[in-house]
Enzyme design. Sequence first.
Site, PDB file in Angstrom:
ATOM      1  N   ASP A 195      30.159  29.165   5.081  1.00 56.41           N
ATOM      2  CA  ASP A 195      31.103  29.883   4.635  1.00 56.41           C
ATOM      3  C   ASP A 195      31.883  29.974   5.896  1.00 56.41           C
ATOM      4  O   ASP A 195      33.300  31.049   6.059  1.00 56.41           O
ATOM      5  CB  ASP A 195      30.165  31.984   4.561  1.00 56.41           C
ATOM      6  CG  ASP A 195      31.102  33.048   4.264  1.00 56.41           C
ATOM      7  OD1 ASP A 195      31.732  33.268   3.758  1.00 56.41           O
ATOM      8  OD2 ASP A 195      30.921  33.532   6.167  1.00 56.41           O
ATOM      9  N   LYS A 199      36.022  29.873   7.462  1.00 58.03           N
ATOM     10  CA  LYS A 199      36.981  30.915   7.521  1.00 58.03           C
ATOM     11  C   LYS A 199      37.304  30.220   8.922  1.00 58.03           C
ATOM     12  O   LYS A 199      38.542  30.308   9.673  1.00 58.03           O
ATOM     13  CB  LYS A 199      36.041  32.098   8.254  1.00 58.03           C
ATOM     14  CG  LYS A 199      35.985  32.440   7.599  1.00 58.03           C
ATOM     15  CD  LYS A 199      34.175  33.852   7.964  1.00 58.03           C
ATOM     16  CE  LYS A 199      34.041  34.430   6.953  1.00 58.03           C
ATOM     17  NZ  LYS A 199      32.904  35.450   7.250  1.00 58.03           N
ATOM     18  N   GLY A 297      30.580  44.142   4.906  1.00 58.55           N
ATOM     19  CA  GLY A 297      30.881  44.795   3.945  1.00 58.55           C
ATOM     20  C   GLY A 297      31.644  45.985   3.536  1.00 58.55           C
ATOM     21  O   GLY A 297      32.655  45.242   3.518  1.00 58.55           O
TER      22      GLY A 297
END
Length: 419
Positions: A195, A199, A297
């Site tokens: 991950d 990015k 989140g």
Amino acid sequence: MTYHKQLTIGLFGFGVVGEGLYRVLQQTPSLRASIKKVCIKDPSKKRNAPDALFTTDRDELLNDEEINVIVEVINEADPAFEIVSTALRNGKAVVSASKKMIAEHLPELLALQQDTGESFLYEAAACASIPVIRNLEEYYDNDLLHGIKAIVNGSTNFILTKMFEDRLDFQQALLLAQQLGFAESDPKLDVEGYDAVNKWAFLLTHAYGIIEHPDNLLFTGIQNIHAGDAKVAAEKGQQIKLVAQARKLSNGKVASYVIPQFVPQEDHLSFVKNEYNGVVIESGFSDKQFFYGKGAGSFPTASAVLSDLSALRYDYKYEYKKLYHHQPNTLTDDYYLRVYLSFTDWKNIPREKFEWIEEWHAGEERKYLVGVLPASELRLNSWWKENNTSLILTAEPIIENVAIQQLKKKSLELAGVIL
């Protein structure tokens, strides 16, 4: 240029981020943006929105002329790329949060943006609530950007924080991260660094004009970090973080990696705990600037999508200035890294690969050393990820070729030994 245009949104995905966006848009009528239709995979799943909003037919969104923005927040990279490609070709602006899709398809996405002239924005794909892409695009000139280092994965940072502060073991911390929704359903994506490097791949494009597939970047995750490593860090007054870093070397090329690193207390990144992300950007005249915010989140990620939607009202596009308007930088692995290595058996450690070894400790269960390796050795070989071996970079790990001989001589004098 059109100002304050009405945004009619087709939304793909109604998970944590999609539902977060739906809630946020209900609370921000001033944005003049509304979701007309949501495409989902499983129609039987109960959702907190009217049934009429949902469809399983993606063409309902992609071919609807009233929908002028597609927001794509699904987990699967290949379907996401098809959705984004079709939307851009159909004259729709696109906002995406799919870091894997962007990292793996960046050349095609750049070509599509040039061919169609449509906006493709993805602030939500990196660092959630921190506007790092927009800042790299608008604020930092290529020639003045010395370096950027960041904690870009909230899940691994949460796990490491719990291991350090609450003395949880790795599995307990991972389980807690999953229960709280900070870890991906497949924890391997977070824990093994995939991950973070996804990015980092497109952040390198905005920082330095570099286009590189994530598979070709030097990276690992936190999967091999042991309690003993945390103990050594604590003894040195440091923490361990999964750090993504890029630095321009004196030859003008860029060193880049995503690897766990010892972080001293005075470092900005030492303040970044739990699911938060942090980015430190160092430039020629402004010294260091520190960005801090929630990196995972529902609402933090939705807030980044909201920021992109707000920018679309003014027809904002990424200009990719470092790529199109400057001479793009190139990556190199022609430099050295000072590393800490813990392991169970000397036979698994190719000591001849080290330029020198500065210290070594032989415990009963695990041994560790601090030494200097060529970056190319780490990128081309995998022994340092195998046999229960843990590699962590030191606080200032990069050593350029111009300094290596001088340091080598000094190190050998200090050690009083020739290796």
